[in-house]
Write a protein that holds these residues in place. Structure first.
Motif, short mmCIF file in Angstrom:
data_model
loop_
_atom_site.label_atom_id
_atom_site.label_comp_id
_atom_site.label_asym_id
_atom_site.label_seq_id
_atom_site.Cartn_x
_atom_site.Cartn_y
_atom_site.Cartn_z
N GLU A 103 11.58 73.89 -18.88
CA GLU A 103 11.34 75.13 -18.14
C GLU A 103 10.84 74.84 -16.74
N ALA A 104 10.02 73.80 -16.58
CA ALA A 104 9.54 73.43 -15.24
C ALA A 104 10.71 73.01 -14.36
N THR A 105 11.66 72.29 -14.93
CA THR A 105 12.85 71.89 -14.17
C THR A 105 13.65 73.11 -13.73
N ARG A 106 13.82 74.06 -14.63
CA ARG A 106 14.52 75.30 -14.27
C ARG A 106 13.79 76.05 -13.17
N MET A 107 12.45 76.08 -13.26
CA MET A 107 11.66 76.80 -12.26
C MET A 107 11.79 76.14 -10.89
N VAL A 108 11.76 74.82 -10.85
CA VAL A 108 11.91 74.11 -9.58
C VAL A 108 13.32 74.33 -9.02
N ASP A 109 14.33 74.33 -9.89
CA ASP A 109 15.70 74.63 -9.43
C ASP A 109 15.79 76.04 -8.85
N PHE A 110 15.14 76.99 -9.52
CA PHE A 110 15.11 78.36 -9.01
C PHE A 110 14.44 78.41 -7.64
N ALA A 111 13.29 77.74 -7.52
CA ALA A 111 12.54 77.75 -6.26
C ALA A 111 13.34 77.09 -5.14
N ALA A 112 14.06 76.02 -5.47
CA ALA A 112 14.88 75.35 -4.45
C ALA A 112 16.00 76.26 -3.98
N GLY A 113 16.63 76.96 -4.90
CA GLY A 113 17.68 77.92 -4.53
C GLY A 113 17.12 79.08 -3.73
N LEU A 114 15.96 79.54 -4.10
CA LEU A 114 15.30 80.63 -3.37
C LEU A 114 15.00 80.20 -1.94
N ALA A 115 14.42 79.02 -1.78
CA ALA A 115 14.09 78.53 -0.44
C ALA A 115 15.36 78.35 0.39
N TYR A 116 16.39 77.78 -0.20
CA TYR A 116 17.64 77.57 0.52
C TYR A 116 18.27 78.90 0.91
N GLY A 117 18.31 79.85 -0.02
CA GLY A 117 18.93 81.14 0.24
C GLY A 117 18.21 81.96 1.30
N CYS A 118 16.91 81.77 1.42
CA CYS A 118 16.12 82.52 2.40
C CYS A 118 15.83 81.68 3.64
#
Length: 126
Positions: free
Chosen positions: A87-102
Motif C-alpha cells: 500500500e505504501a508503494t501504491r501511495m508513493v506512485d499516486f503521489a508521484a503522479g499527482l506531483a507530475y500532473g500538477c
C-alpha cells in the motif's frame, strides 16, 4: 401533421429543422494560452505558501486527502511508515503522479517519508 410525417420525424428521417437563433462565436472565444500557463493558473496557490501539511496515511483510501491539500497549493510531507509495503508503494506512485500532473515535485527526504512541493515552491538540496 399527418401520421406518416409524425413517424418519419420520430425516427429521425425527416428534414433538419432550421433554427432562428444564431450561434455567437465571439462570446465563446478565449485567448490562446500555452498549456503551462493554463496549468499554472489552474494550480495557483489559494493558501499561505509557507504552510506545510504533515500527513501520515494508514491506508490507500487516504490518498484523496493528500491530493486535496496538494491541489490547494500546500506543501505536503507524506510519511508512509505506518502502511504495509504494498500500500505504501501504491501511495508513493499516486503521489508521484499527482506531483507530475500538477507540475510539482516529489522528493524523498527520509526512509518512507516524501515531500510533495507545488510548482511555486522552490526546493533547495545540498
Amino acid at each position: 401533421m399527418g401520421a406518416v410525417r409524425k413517424v418519419v420525424n420520430y425516427l429521425g428521417l425527416g428534414g433538419v429543422d432550421q433554427y432562428d437563433d444564431h450561434y455567437d462565436d465571439e462570446q465563446y472565444e478565449e485567448e490562446y494560452m500555452p498549456a503551462s500557463e493554463r496549468a499554472a493558473r489552474r494550480w495557483r496557490s489559494t493558501v499561505d505558501p509557507s504552510r506545510i501539511v504533515m500527513v501520515q496515511p494508514l491506508k490507500y483510501n487516504d490518498a484523496p486527502m493528500i491530493g486535496q491539500h496538494f491541489r490547494d497549493g500546500q506543501t505536503v510531507i507524506m510519511d508512509v511508515t505506518g502502511m504495509p509495503m504494498p500500500e505504501a508503494t501504491r501511495m508513493v506512485d499516486f503521489a508521484a503522479g499527482l506531483a507530475y500532473g500538477c507540475e510539482g515535485r516529489i522528493e524523498r527526504i527520509a526512509d518512507r517519508v516524501f515531500l510533495l512541493a507545488p510548482a511555486h515552491v522552490e526546493i533547495e538540496t545540498s
